[in-house]
Design a protein around this motif. Sequence first.
Motif, PDB file in Angstrom:
ATOM      1  N   GLY A 111       9.212  17.344   0.306  1.00 25.24           N
ATOM      2  CA  GLY A 111      10.400  16.501   0.397  1.00 25.24           C
ATOM      3  C   GLY A 111      10.172  15.118   0.960  1.00 25.24           C
ATOM      4  O   GLY A 111      11.126  14.376   1.216  1.00 25.24           O
ATOM      5  N   TYR A 112       8.888  14.741   1.181  1.00 27.59           N
ATOM      6  CA  TYR A 112       8.605  13.394   1.678  1.00 27.59           C
ATOM      7  C   TYR A 112       8.505  12.411   0.513  1.00 27.59           C
ATOM      8  O   TYR A 112       8.066  12.772  -0.587  1.00 27.59           O
ATOM      9  N   GLU A 113       8.890  11.167   0.749  1.00 30.68           N
ATOM     10  CA  GLU A 113       8.649  10.093  -0.208  1.00 30.68           C
ATOM     11  C   GLU A 113       7.320   9.442   0.164  1.00 30.68           C
ATOM     12  O   GLU A 113       7.121   9.048   1.319  1.00 30.68           O
ATOM     13  N   VAL A 114       6.401   9.346  -0.794  1.00 30.13           N
ATOM     14  CA  VAL A 114       5.046   8.867  -0.499  1.00 30.13           C
ATOM     15  C   VAL A 114       4.832   7.491  -1.128  1.00 30.13           C
ATOM     16  O   VAL A 114       5.078   7.294  -2.314  1.00 30.13           O
ATOM     17  N   VAL A 115       4.374   6.549  -0.293  1.00 30.09           N
ATOM     18  CA  VAL A 115       3.904   5.251  -0.793  1.00 30.09           C
ATOM     19  C   VAL A 115       2.443   5.131  -0.372  1.00 30.09           C
ATOM     20  O   VAL A 115       2.025   5.710   0.632  1.00 30.09           O
TER      21      VAL A 115
ATOM     22  N   GLU B 180       0.889  -5.127   3.865  1.00 30.91           N
ATOM     23  CA  GLU B 180       2.017  -5.526   3.021  1.00 30.91           C
ATOM     24  C   GLU B 180       3.049  -4.400   2.921  1.00 30.91           C
ATOM     25  O   GLU B 180       4.257  -4.643   2.893  1.00 30.91           O
ATOM     26  N   MET B 181       2.542  -3.144   2.873  1.00 32.66           N
ATOM     27  CA  MET B 181       3.437  -1.987   2.699  1.00 32.66           C
ATOM     28  C   MET B 181       4.269  -1.696   3.948  1.00 32.66           C
ATOM     29  O   MET B 181       5.221  -0.917   3.883  1.00 32.66           O
ATOM     30  N   LEU B 182       3.938  -2.320   5.071  1.00 39.78           N
ATOM     31  CA  LEU B 182       4.744  -2.105   6.277  1.00 39.78           C
ATOM     32  C   LEU B 182       6.170  -2.600   6.069  1.00 39.78           C
ATOM     33  O   LEU B 182       7.091  -2.146   6.740  1.00 39.78           O
ATOM     34  N   ASP B 183       6.338  -3.538   5.109  1.00 39.65           N
ATOM     35  CA  ASP B 183       7.694  -4.026   4.800  1.00 39.65           C
ATOM     36  C   ASP B 183       8.560  -2.922   4.186  1.00 39.65           C
ATOM     37  O   ASP B 183       9.785  -3.048   4.147  1.00 39.65           O
ATOM     38  N   GLU B 184       7.908  -1.839   3.698  1.00 36.75           N
ATOM     39  CA  GLU B 184       8.647  -0.708   3.123  1.00 36.75           C
ATOM     40  C   GLU B 184       9.263   0.181   4.214  1.00 36.75           C
ATOM     41  O   GLU B 184       9.940   1.167   3.920  1.00 36.75           O
ATOM     42  N   LYS B 185       8.991  -0.154   5.476  1.00 38.39           N
ATOM     43  CA  LYS B 185       9.530   0.582   6.635  1.00 38.39           C
ATOM     44  C   LYS B 185       9.211   2.086   6.576  1.00 38.39           C
ATOM     45  O   LYS B 185      10.112   2.935   6.547  1.00 38.39           O
ATOM     46  N   PRO B 186       7.928   2.438   6.558  1.00 39.69           N
ATOM     47  CA  PRO B 186       7.589   3.869   6.542  1.00 39.69           C
ATOM     48  C   PRO B 186       8.031   4.558   7.823  1.00 39.69           C
ATOM     49  O   PRO B 186       8.047   3.948   8.902  1.00 39.69           O
TER      50      PRO B 186
ATOM     51  N   MET C  88      -3.408  -3.623  14.436  1.00 39.09           N
ATOM     52  CA  MET C  88      -2.449  -4.534  13.797  1.00 39.09           C
ATOM     53  C   MET C  88      -1.165  -3.798  13.406  1.00 39.09           C
ATOM     54  O   MET C  88      -0.058  -4.331  13.575  1.00 39.09           O
ATOM     55  N   ILE C  89      -1.307  -2.572  12.896  1.00 39.30           N
ATOM     56  CA  ILE C  89      -0.121  -1.783  12.534  1.00 39.30           C
ATOM     57  C   ILE C  89       0.711  -1.484  13.773  1.00 39.30           C
ATOM     58  O   ILE C  89       1.938  -1.634  13.773  1.00 39.30           O
ATOM     59  N   ARG C  90       0.029  -1.090  14.843  1.00 41.03           N
ATOM     60  CA  ARG C  90       0.759  -0.735  16.071  1.00 41.03           C
ATOM     61  C   ARG C  90       1.479  -1.949  16.639  1.00 41.03           C
ATOM     62  O   ARG C  90       2.593  -1.833  17.166  1.00 41.03           O
ATOM     63  N   ALA C  91       0.887  -3.125  16.505  1.00 44.68           N
ATOM     64  CA  ALA C  91       1.529  -4.340  17.012  1.00 44.68           C
ATOM     65  C   ALA C  91       2.793  -4.669  16.213  1.00 44.68           C
ATOM     66  O   ALA C  91       3.771  -5.168  16.765  1.00 44.68           O
ATOM     67  N   ARG C  92       2.786  -4.378  14.911  1.00 41.73           N
ATOM     68  CA  ARG C  92       3.916  -4.728  14.047  1.00 41.73           C
ATOM     69  C   ARG C  92       4.939  -3.604  13.918  1.00 41.73           C
ATOM     70  O   ARG C  92       6.107  -3.860  13.604  1.00 41.73           O
TER      71      ARG C  92
END
Length: 229
Positions: free
Chosen positions: A29-33, A43-49, A69-73
């Motif tokens: 039932g998860y949506e996967v990107v 760039e995919m962080l804008d998809e708000k995972p 970098m991910i943790r900072a954003r």
Amino acid sequence: MSAAPLRVLVIDDEPPIRKLLRMGLSTQGYEVVEASNGRMALEMLDEKPGLIILDLGLPDMQGMELLRMIRARSEGVPIVVLSSRGDEAGKVQALDFGADDYVTKPFGMEELLARMRAALRHQLQVHGERPIFRVGDLSVDLVRRIVKVGDKEVKLSPKEYELLRTLVQHAGKVLTHKFLLGELWDELTDAQYLRVYVRQLRQKIEADPERPQYILTETGIGYRLRAPD
């Protein structure tokens, strides 16, 4: 109206792994990107995972740098790292850089799903800490500072309680030796001190301290308190 499925960002440069995760997570039932490199991942962080699965071995940038970098954003998003077998130092570094958990390759889908659920529960707990924590027969009243196993109250020393409270606040998450030493002692102390208090705590709350059910050892890395079912 049903709730929208949780979006999981899979960052891995190996197509077979991405396919395995896409199929396994979609059936749950998860949506996967997906992202096959670090640049795409940012760039995919804008998809708000709602959760990120990160393989540290990427072609275009260091996995640890990407993790930082991910943790900072995306400060609150749970991150589960995929790591190679035997890389204890890498696992410790990833946890210290902000990963919530890790799964060692090759991994089973059930293990990954369990780690994902634990990371998501931990996120909820951090944002709305429950006054009474329960797992199995163990209960910890964080307001009244009362610890019970079954109906029996357990007397802990201040340092033992501090250790247990820290584990409870992060139940389900691996806490490194370095993190726990920093939380419990002002100055970094030898990990042997920590092992002594863990052993004492297990003597008081575990039915069989030699085969603990609550405070679990992550060999070479740290400790994890079993999360509520």
